[in-house]
Write an enzyme that holds these catalytic residues in place. Structure first.
Site, PDB file in Angstrom:
ATOM      1  N   SER A 117       0.803  -1.306  -0.028  1.00 47.94           N
ATOM      2  CA  SER A 117       0.078   0.000   0.055  1.00 47.94           C
ATOM      3  C   SER A 117       0.840   1.297  -0.063  1.00 47.94           C
ATOM      4  CB  SER A 117      -0.882   0.142   1.328  1.00 47.94           C
ATOM      5  OG  SER A 117      -0.048   0.143   2.404  1.00 47.94           O
ATOM      6  N   SER A 160       3.288   1.478  -1.816  1.00 43.00           N
ATOM      7  CA  SER A 160       4.391   1.649  -3.183  1.00 43.00           C
ATOM      8  C   SER A 160       3.594   3.055  -3.865  1.00 43.00           C
ATOM      9  CB  SER A 160       4.044   0.558  -3.808  1.00 43.00           C
ATOM     10  OG  SER A 160       4.419  -0.633  -2.863  1.00 43.00           O
ATOM     11  N   THR A 169      -4.483  -0.028   3.792  1.00 40.92           N
ATOM     12  CA  THR A 169      -3.742  -1.075   4.518  1.00 40.92           C
ATOM     13  C   THR A 169      -4.329  -1.967   5.374  1.00 40.92           C
ATOM     14  OG1 THR A 169      -1.845   0.411   4.371  1.00 40.92           O
ATOM     15  CG2 THR A 169      -1.561  -1.347   5.850  1.00 40.92           C
ATOM     16  N   HIS A 184      46.126 -15.128 -23.211  1.00 38.41           N
ATOM     17  CA  HIS A 184      46.918 -14.197 -24.179  1.00 38.41           C
ATOM     18  C   HIS A 184      46.683 -12.448 -23.415  1.00 38.41           C
ATOM     19  CE1 HIS A 184      42.552 -13.162 -25.577  1.00 38.41           C
ATOM     20  NE2 HIS A 184      43.448 -11.895 -25.941  1.00 38.41           N
ATOM     21  N   ASP A 235      43.265 -20.834 -23.879  1.00 36.58           N
ATOM     22  CA  ASP A 235      43.475 -19.565 -23.767  1.00 36.58           C
ATOM     23  C   ASP A 235      43.073 -19.293 -22.443  1.00 36.58           C
ATOM     24  OD1 ASP A 235      44.008 -16.842 -23.692  1.00 36.58           O
ATOM     25  OD2 ASP A 235      42.646 -16.489 -25.468  1.00 36.58           O
ATOM     26  N   SER A 244      38.560  -9.225 -24.165  1.00 41.49           N
ATOM     27  CA  SER A 244      39.133 -10.664 -24.094  1.00 41.49           C
ATOM     28  C   SER A 244      39.192 -11.045 -22.447  1.00 41.49           C
ATOM     29  CB  SER A 244      40.561 -10.721 -24.486  1.00 41.49           C
ATOM     30  OG  SER A 244      40.562 -10.579 -25.825  1.00 41.49           O
TER      31      SER A 244
END
Ligand SMILES: *[C@@H]1O[C@H](CO)[C@@H](O)[C@H](O)[C@H]1NC(C)=O
Ligand SMILES: *[C@@H]1O[C@H](CO)[C@@H](O)[C@H](O)[C@H]1NC(C)=O
Ligand SMILES: *[C@@H]1O[C@H](CO)[C@@H](O)[C@H](O)[C@H]1NC(C)=O
Ligand SMILES: *[C@@H]1O[C@H](CO)[C@@H](O)[C@H](O)[C@H]1NC(C)=O
Ligand SMILES: *[C@@H]1O[C@H](CO)[C@@H](O)[C@H](O)[C@H]1NC(C)=O
Ligand SMILES: *[C@@H]1O[C@H](CO)[C@@H](O)[C@H](O)[C@H]1NC(C)=O
Length: 752
Positions: A264, A266, A341, A507, A556, A682
């Site tokens: 409520s 919100s 509420t 790498h 790698d 990478s």
């Protein structure tokens, strides 16, 4: 008195039948609220929708101060306070409750009021022994740190229960069945047990009372500690030694959890979203424990909206993600304008569900542990007082049998501007446990659940991310950027895989790169030193030069070990690595189901697998871009691999020479256009999201061409493919296992 003045926070339906059901006509006409007389002495305010109908005015005070009025809501030309009281807004200094109630000893210094950071020390008169904290500091949440100091005599059956700050006690006899009664000085509210009785075992019943002011809050740390210790007694596994092996008893069907969230308040969509995130966090949290509870989840305002009912849950057995989907489907629009509420209705509905459960199987009902958790500010404004409904639930479960009392746990999380007096009556008051928590806002509640992650449970907390929160880093808590200082500096991405290891590409490193030249960025404003890095032993860039492959990237893969383990937090948490016990937990697999093959089936079981990776970081250390890809497996893989021949420096008959089974392939425009990797990405994680958890399946290695160069675009053309080291590859897995399982600094992983 005019009807409108009775309006308490939108109590239209009950009190003002004339305008109930007419919210739309109200919002059409100009119903703005006055701009005068809103200022707060010593502070400021913000408005959610200016001065128009439905706008929320929130008062803000400087650090160390609190507003005497939290907020006002503009309803039909009037500013209305939630508490119904008319107060002049003012910023007042936060104080801690009066510690001078200390008996049989001395408090230094002796003052009228105690403000934040004030230190007090306690000592006893002779003949008394001291217990508790001798030095206490007034904390910003309006509480003293440490525990209540007590000067007692050890001659009684129960220890002197003390007099917590702000309270007074009647009763000075501490033998079996003696009673002590507490009250808090006005305007403080007593939280905990008002009456405590000295029990056979030499312990006091109930919990130590605490005196809370309107501005007193529990910190997330305090709440998380108390809530997890309370919850643990229900959720921890009962184990049984059987042939030397610990068997986890499945408690499924024996634990029923009812969660009700007040929507409520919100006023804004983001608060509503936050409320749903809070439920998800709680469910997620409970799912780390080795129990499988049954759930009823309700959201309420004027009416109660079930997300799932207990009997349906037991019939349908939805997974966590099914429930999350239900929650997602319950949108802000569906909430409507019904912002009353009605807490009483929630408890009534929960009792109804309990009746159905009992009707279905009374034996099972009696054996079940019932947990009810309410999130609300406690300002019920319709449906009457919730207290009698809660008492009904108590009677229903316990049948007035004291032995059944422990079968029911009633928790309330008070959030925001809480009506604490009413709420304290809605919770269980069992020995030594805290059932009422008061937190400043839902973000603090979420923080609290995050703090609850218990490293001692066997299930790790990898791959947990929280989206949609302001802190975007929380959605990528594992994201790492690696800088290597050399003449031509180099950047790579990586992923946090344990508290002390970063997974990246081999790498990124060149011969001669030493650990002291490498730094890792994870969180904002912090860079981490590196202890060492290790490259996959089979990685050899030149291995296939004689076969027409200038640069060969198989294996790698590299691991960087940090100098010190990171401290896991909501913005710093590892991603899941397949074929580990931690990922079993993330995928909710039991020990017997949880095999590496099963992980591959779940994560990579289709011929097209949706996945993603990230670009470089923003200044807030979240990714600039999220790149969506589809891994091509099965019959789709060949075409994807074949395009490797179009890469510079590759002259082979068979593309599989360059792209072995140890790679995954993405890119291209079929079945849809993928995103592609750019320079600097990478080493980054390519990941799949399953059951709400993020699991890394690949490492960005190399690509057919550099599409991004010279343009900001990163969408694929027909042949721009990316190749990722495949974490399901046997040789990659064994490399990870060797290092991550023997992590001596951080938390090692357990490989399957
Ligand atoms: C603002 O406060 C003053 C003084 O109390 C009062 O005279 C005036 O009517 C108020 N204005 C509004 C719009 O309420
Ligand atoms: C509030 O009013 C100002 C000026 O009147 C306007 O620029 C702004 O967009 C309004 N904000 C909202 C949220 O309505
Ligand atoms: C209390 O002390 C801390 C640490 O010294 C300081 O950061 C904080 O601002 C102080 N708070 C107040 C309200 O004075
Ligand atoms: C309370 O805080 C002060 C200052 O941070 C500290 O010196 C003291 O040890 C703390 N007391 C307890 C019991 O934690
Ligand atoms: C009711 O529950 C008990 C205990 O959980 C179980 O043994 C019994 O088979 C159940 N009865 C029915 C009819 O399902
Ligand atoms: C890499 O492969 C080449 C060609 O097979 C070989 O000569 C070289 O010794 C290898 N390097 C390492 C470090 O194993």
């Amino acid at each position: 008195m005019e009807c409108k003045q009775w309006l308490k926070w939108l109590t239209l339906a009950m009190i003002c039948p004339l305008i109930a059901g007419a919210p739309s006509s109200m919002s059409v006409r100009d119903s703005s609220c006055p701009k005068e007389n809103l200022t707060i002495t010593g502070g400021t305010f913000v408005l959610s929708k200016n001065y128009s109908h439905g706008s929320l005015l929130t008062y803000i005070c400087p650090k160390g101060y609190y507003p005497t009025v939290h907020s006002l809501l503009c309803i039909d030309e009037h500013w209305i306070s939630k508490t119904g009281k008319k107060k002049t807004p003012e910023c007042k200094k936060i104080t801690c409750p009066n510690p001078r109630v200390f008996e049989n000893g001395e408090v230094i210094p002796y003052k009228v009021k105690y403000y934040i950071n004030d230190t007090t020390t306690y000592s006893c008169h002779s003949d008394y022994t001291f217990r508790g904290s001798a030095v206490r500091v007034c904390k910003p949440n309006g509480k003293w740190n440490g525990s209540t100091p007590v000067c007692g005599r050890d001659s009684d059956h129960c220890p002197d229960p003390g007099v917590p700050p702000g309270s007074s006690r009647t009763g000075n006899m501490f033998n079996i069945d003696d009673k002590v009664t507490y009250s808090c000085g006005s305007p403080l509210t007593l939280i905990g047990s008002k009456v405590r009785v000295c029990q056979d075992g030499g312990q006091w019943s109930g919990t130590e009372p605490q005196c809370y002011a309107d501005f007193t809050y529990d910190t997330p740390e305090e709440a998380s500690e108390a809530f997890s210790s309370s919850l643990k007694s229900n959720l921890a596994v009962e184990t049984e030694e059987q042939q030397g092996k610990k068997i986890t008893l499945d408690q499924g069907g024996k634990l029923d959890i009812y969660i009700a969230v007040d929507a409520s308040d919100s006023i804004e969509e983001k608060d509503f979203y936050n409320a749903k995130t809070t439920i998800k966090l709680l469910l997620e949290k409970i799912s780390y424990y080795p129990v499988s509870p049954n759930y009823e989840i309700l959201m309420f305002a004027t009416d109660v909206t079930p997300i799932i009912k207990m009997n349906n849950f037991k019939r349908q057995r939805p997974t966590l993600s099914d429930i999350f989907k239900e929650l997602d489907d319950f949108t802000y629009d569906k909430k409507g304008d019904k912002t009353g509420t009605n807490i009483a209705k929630v408890y009534t509905d929960i009792e109804e569900s309990m009746k159905i459960e009992e009707f279905n199987n009374a034996t099972a009902f009696r054996e079940t542990q019932h947990i009810v958790i309410l999130f609300s500010d406690g300002h019920a404004n319709m449906g009457g007082s919730p207290k009698p409904k809660v008492d009904q639930i108590k009677r229903h479960v316990t049948k007035n049998d004291p032995n059944l009392e422990k079968k029911l746990d009633l928790y309330v999380f008070g959030v925001g501007d809480v009506n604490q007096e009413d709420v304290n009556g809605l919770v269980s008051q069992r020995d030594q446990e805290k059932y009422f928590f008061k937190l400043q806002d839902l973000t603090e509640v979420q923080q609290m659940f995050e703090d609850m992650i218990d490293e001692s449970t066997s299930v790790g907390s990898c791959g947990i991310v929280w989206e949609g929160l302001q802190n975007k880093r929380r959605a990528f808590p594992w994201l790492a950027k690696i800088n290597i200082a050399r003449a031509k500096g180099s950047n790579c991405m990586g992923s946090l895989v344990t508290s002390s290891y970063i997974l990246t590409a081999a790498h990124c490193f060149k011969d001669g790169d030493s650990a002291d030249k490498i730094t890792v960025q994870l969180e904002k404003d912090k860079s981490y030193k590196v202890k060492k890095y290790v490259i996959h032993p089979s990685y050899n860039l030149t291995a296939k030069q004689d076969k027409g492959i200038q640069e060969y990237y198989e294996f790698d893969v590299a691991l960087i070990q940090l100098d010190k383990p990171v401290e896991i937090s909501s913005s710093l948490r590892p991603i899941c690595i397949p074929c580990t016990k931690e990922t079993n937990g993330a995928l909710k697999l039991s020990e017997s189901e949880g095999k590496c093959k099963k992980h591959e089936e779940i994560l990579m079981g289709n011929e097209l697998v949706e996945a993603a990776f990230t670009s470089d970081m923003e200044s807030d250390h979240s990714p600039k871009n999220i790149k969506n890809i589809i891994f091509k497996l099965g019959k789709n893989r060949d075409a994807c691999v074949e395009d490797a021949k179009k890469a510079q420096g590759i002259k082979v008959e068979d593309a599989r020479e360059a792209v072995t089974e140890n790679f995954l392939c993405s890119g291209g425009i079929e079945p849809k256009t993928d995103d592609v990797a750019c320079k600097g990405e990478s080493g980054g994680a390519s990941y799949v999201v399953k059951k709400g958890r993020v699991i890394q399946v690949g490492i960005i290695s190399w690509g057919v061409k550099d599409i991004c160069r010279g343009s900001k675009k990163f969408t694929s053309d027909a042949v721009s493919r990316d190749y990722h080291s495949n974490l399901f590859s046997e040789k990659i897995r064994s490399f990870l296992k060797e290092h991550l399982e023997n992590d001596r600094i951080g938390n090692p992983l357990t490989f399957l």
